[in-house]
Design a protein around this motif. Structure first.
Motif, PDB file in Angstrom:
ATOM      1  N   LEU A 197     138.957  39.292 -56.376  1.00 51.35           N
ATOM      2  CA  LEU A 197     139.984  40.034 -55.649  1.00 51.35           C
ATOM      3  C   LEU A 197     139.409  41.256 -54.953  1.00 51.35           C
ATOM      4  O   LEU A 197     139.812  41.605 -53.837  1.00 51.35           O
ATOM      5  N   TYR A 198     138.443  41.922 -55.599  1.00 47.75           N
ATOM      6  CA  TYR A 198     137.871  43.144 -55.018  1.00 47.75           C
ATOM      7  C   TYR A 198     137.243  42.851 -53.654  1.00 47.75           C
ATOM      8  O   TYR A 198     137.439  43.613 -52.695  1.00 47.75           O
ATOM      9  N   SER A 199     136.495  41.764 -53.544  1.00 45.30           N
ATOM     10  CA  SER A 199     135.862  41.404 -52.275  1.00 45.30           C
ATOM     11  C   SER A 199     136.909  41.109 -51.205  1.00 45.30           C
ATOM     12  O   SER A 199     136.759  41.506 -50.039  1.00 45.30           O
ATOM     13  N   TYR A 200     137.977  40.424 -51.601  1.00 39.73           N
ATOM     14  CA  TYR A 200     139.043  40.100 -50.656  1.00 39.73           C
ATOM     15  C   TYR A 200     139.697  41.375 -50.119  1.00 39.73           C
ATOM     16  O   TYR A 200     139.935  41.498 -48.908  1.00 39.73           O
ATOM     17  N   ILE A 201     139.984  42.323 -51.003  1.00 39.72           N
ATOM     18  CA  ILE A 201     140.647  43.563 -50.582  1.00 39.72           C
ATOM     19  C   ILE A 201     139.756  44.354 -49.634  1.00 39.72           C
ATOM     20  O   ILE A 201     140.209  44.873 -48.611  1.00 39.72           O
ATOM     21  N   GLN A 202     138.471  44.475 -49.979  1.00 35.71           N
ATOM     22  CA  GLN A 202     137.553  45.217 -49.115  1.00 35.71           C
ATOM     23  C   GLN A 202     137.453  44.579 -47.736  1.00 35.71           C
ATOM     24  O   GLN A 202     137.328  45.274 -46.718  1.00 35.71           O
ATOM     25  N   ASP A 203     137.524  43.268 -47.700  1.00 33.61           N
ATOM     26  CA  ASP A 203     137.416  42.546 -46.435  1.00 33.61           C
ATOM     27  C   ASP A 203     138.689  42.666 -45.608  1.00 33.61           C
ATOM     28  O   ASP A 203     138.656  43.022 -44.418  1.00 33.61           O
ATOM     29  N   GLU A 205     148.806  44.581 -54.365  1.00 32.43           N
ATOM     30  CA  GLU A 205     147.512  43.893 -54.326  1.00 32.43           C
ATOM     31  C   GLU A 205     146.374  44.850 -53.987  1.00 32.43           C
ATOM     32  O   GLU A 205     145.302  44.817 -54.604  1.00 32.43           O
ATOM     33  N   HIS A 206     146.577  45.735 -53.010  1.00 31.95           N
ATOM     34  CA  HIS A 206     145.489  46.612 -52.588  1.00 31.95           C
ATOM     35  C   HIS A 206     145.166  47.676 -53.633  1.00 31.95           C
ATOM     36  O   HIS A 206     144.116  48.331 -53.543  1.00 31.95           O
ATOM     37  N   ASN A 207     146.033  47.861 -54.632  1.00 32.68           N
ATOM     38  CA  ASN A 207     145.719  48.798 -55.712  1.00 32.68           C
ATOM     39  C   ASN A 207     144.467  48.379 -56.475  1.00 32.68           C
ATOM     40  O   ASN A 207     143.786  49.221 -57.079  1.00 32.68           O
ATOM     41  N   PHE A 208     144.151  47.084 -56.450  1.00 36.54           N
ATOM     42  CA  PHE A 208     143.013  46.583 -57.215  1.00 36.54           C
ATOM     43  C   PHE A 208     141.669  46.974 -56.598  1.00 36.54           C
ATOM     44  O   PHE A 208     140.624  46.625 -57.152  1.00 36.54           O
ATOM     45  N   ALA A 209     141.683  47.670 -55.488  1.00 33.05           N
ATOM     46  CA  ALA A 209     140.442  48.245 -54.964  1.00 33.05           C
ATOM     47  C   ALA A 209     139.996  49.440 -55.795  1.00 33.05           C
ATOM     48  O   ALA A 209     138.841  49.877 -55.689  1.00 33.05           O
ATOM     49  N   PHE A 210     140.899  49.961 -56.629  1.00 29.99           N
ATOM     50  CA  PHE A 210     140.627  51.166 -57.424  1.00 29.99           C
ATOM     51  C   PHE A 210     140.581  50.780 -58.898  1.00 29.99           C
ATOM     52  O   PHE A 210     141.558  50.280 -59.447  1.00 29.99           O
ATOM     53  N   PHE A 211     139.443  51.045 -59.509  1.00 35.11           N
ATOM     54  CA  PHE A 211     139.198  50.539 -60.855  1.00 35.11           C
ATOM     55  C   PHE A 211     139.959  51.346 -61.907  1.00 35.11           C
ATOM     56  O   PHE A 211     140.324  52.503 -61.675  1.00 35.11           O
ATOM     57  N   PRO A 212     140.174  50.797 -63.085  1.00 37.95           N
ATOM     58  CA  PRO A 212     141.209  51.314 -63.995  1.00 37.95           C
ATOM     59  C   PRO A 212     140.817  52.473 -64.904  1.00 37.95           C
ATOM     60  O   PRO A 212     141.701  53.124 -65.451  1.00 37.95           O
ATOM     61  N   LEU A 213     139.530  52.740 -65.100  1.00 38.57           N
ATOM     62  CA  LEU A 213     139.171  53.721 -66.135  1.00 38.57           C
ATOM     63  C   LEU A 213     139.710  55.115 -65.826  1.00 38.57           C
ATOM     64  O   LEU A 213     140.274  55.776 -66.702  1.00 38.57           O
ATOM     65  N   PHE A 214     139.547  55.569 -64.598  1.00 41.62           N
ATOM     66  CA  PHE A 214     140.016  56.910 -64.244  1.00 41.62           C
ATOM     67  C   PHE A 214     141.537  57.038 -64.353  1.00 41.62           C
ATOM     68  O   PHE A 214     142.032  58.000 -64.963  1.00 41.62           O
TER      69      PHE A 214
END
Length: 511
Positions: free
Chosen positions: A319-325, A86-95
């Motif tokens: 999901l991004y907001s949840y992970i950051q929080d 789940e926490h992987n989704f803090a990092f966006f996919p393009l790179f």
């Protein structure tokens, strides 16, 4: 090659050479420092390796292993295994997608000598080096266009090559890709290639979440152009014409919404992918070793047999907001704690430069800023340099990022946050150097044909001949005679440039 030469003047070639040199030097120094300084045992994401090392893996690990620490581990993990936790989704996919593409195509001939992980690390080295050189060149082009001052643009691009966020530009982080996409998108926008600019800025959003803020450039400049057209039509009709302004505002509302949607689309698609993965999970094959890691560390994986996460019930399940929080404890004023004072001190230099940029611009253009830069620029206004009207929207953008970084983020990331997102850090640094450094008042510094090569028989390198009109190298060669302002600015850039390599590559905390 002749076409490339015709597109690049001498100043641009100096920027390319200096950017290339700083990349090679960074790679060399991080390898030496990583070998000399023992790694700190950090509580960081460190997944086990699922492949048996091949012939060249120990070599790549010894030379470039320092580039895979901290958040770089997340990007490499995603490139190798996809979004499993789940926490992987803090990092966006393009790179990660670009890394995987390079490992599977350009570096495919090495698959018999390097594991996928080893090829991904090599992809970081090659990819970020090339991207950084491109970003320096694009920043120079953008600076010339916006500042309308070739000297200031040249020094700003050279300072970028010594960026205080250097280690994050060479390691397995997405900052370099974000910088080149953002600077290139803004350059296209300034040249009125708006749709192409939208595409690049949209890709930037697919690389980092703060790419969403770039939509402000599209909205502001589109509104500014619409009002300029309305004023021109009204003037041609002999006075204020309501219908011209009404039509242009309606046109702006439609086009602005479309452009902003294009920039935000990658973010929305990525959140939708995360929602589908965890709120409507299907059967996924997670390698046993990674499943054991999830159980040991408490990482959440998509599992149809597990309860649905709480954030799935949100009205807008981001999901991004949840992970950051939850995972990173990011929120308004959450970092304002006594124990975080050292991190605020680390971030202080870039914050000071950011506030100086805003203050100097507002003091130079108080009325223009009061009208948000949407009034008539006026014929008597300075049209070149740091304080010209075209810089206004960049100052606003930089100020917004600065306030977000101070009040709503882990403040230690402020340096790389601003250094990869806004050209203002380099513009204000170059502006201050021109204002307070007497050495830069010599016109010969900006005319390569006037720089005399070393003619004596003293041993040593002929730096003047090597670097031509590189004013930053010239300042370093005459460090003892530089002003205190120059020493503070250039000293800050170089010290952070070097310390980042020494600390980050050995799992020591850095900004």
């Amino acid at each position: 090659m002749s076409t490339l030469n015709s597109c690049l003047n001498e100043d641009a070639w100096t920027v390319v050479r200096f950017a290339t040199f700083t990349r090679l030097l960074s790679l060399f120094l991080q390898a030496v420092l990583n070998a000399v300084i023992p790694d700190h045992v950090a509580d960081a994401f460190s997944p086990p390796r699922s492949e048996t090392p091949l012939l060249l893996d120990p070599v790549i690990e010894a030379l470039f292993g320092g580039l895979s620490h901290w958040d770089a581990e997340h990007f490499l993990f995603i490139a190798e295994h996809g979004y499993l936790y789940e926490h992987n989704f803090a990092f966006f996919p393009l790179f990660p997608l670009i890394l995987r593409f390079l490992a599977a195509t350009v570096l495919w001939p090495l698959c018999g000598f390097l594991t996928l992980h080893g090829r991904l690390i090599l992809a970081v080295v090659i990819g970020n080096s090339v991207l950084f050189i491109l970003s320096a060149l694009v920043l120079y082009r953008l600076s010339r266009l916006v500042l309308q001052d070739s000297k200031l643009a040249h020094v700003a691009a050279l300072m970028y090559c010594l960026t205080p966020a250097n280690v994050f530009m060479v390691a397995g982080y997405s900052e370099t890709l974000f910088a080149v996409l953002t600077f290139a998108g803004l350059w296209l926008l300034e040249t009125r290639f708006t749709l192409r600019a939208c595409l690049l800025l949209g890709f930037a959003t697919g690389d980092r979440a703060n790419g969403l803020v770039n939509a402000g450039f599209l909205l502001y400049l589109t509104l500014q152009w619409s009002l300029a057209r309305a004023r021109a039509l009204s003037k041609g009709a002999g006075g204020f014409q309501y219908r011209h302004y009404a039509w242009e505002l309606i046109h702006f509302a439609h086009t602005g919404a479309f452009y902003a949607a294009l920039v935000a689309l990658p973010f929305c698609l990525f959140q939708f992918y995360g929602y589908q993965t965890f709120c409507h999970p299907t059967a996924t094959q997670v390698p046993p070793v990674l499943l054991n890691l999830a159980r040991d560390k408490g990482y959440r994986v998509a599992d149809a047999a597990s309860p649905t996460p709480n954030w799935c019930q949100w009205w807008i399940p981001v999901l991004y907001s949840y992970i950051q929080d939850v995972y990173w404890d990011v929120g308004f004023l959450r970092y304002f704690q006594w124990k975080q004072i050292p991190n605020f001190i680390f971030a202080m230099p870039v914050a000071i430069l950011g506030f100086i940029a805003s203050y100097m611009y507002i003091m130079a253009n108080p009325v223009f800023c009061l009208y948000l830069g949407l009034g008539d620029s006026g014929k008597d206004r300075q049209m070149h340099g740091f304080c010209n009207p075209r810089v206004f929207v960049y100052i606003v953008h930089s100020s917004i990022l600065l306030l977000i970084g101070i009040f709503c983020m882990h403040v230690q990331v402020l340096t790389r946050f601003l250094a990869s997102s806004s050209p203002v850090l380099y513009w204000i640094s170059a502006h201050l150097l021109f204002q307070y450094e007497p050495l830069l008042q010599d016109e010969k510094l900006f005319r390569p044909d006037q720089i005399k090569p070393q003619t004596d028989n003293k041993p040593g390198l002929n730096l003047a001949g090597m670097w031509g009109n590189n004013q930053v190298v010239y300042i370093l060669m005459h460090w003892q005679t530089c002003s205190i302002y120059t020493r503070c600015i250039v000293g800050y850039f170089i010290s952070y440039w070097f310390l980042g390599l020494a600390l980050h590559c050995n799992f020591l905390p850095w900004t």
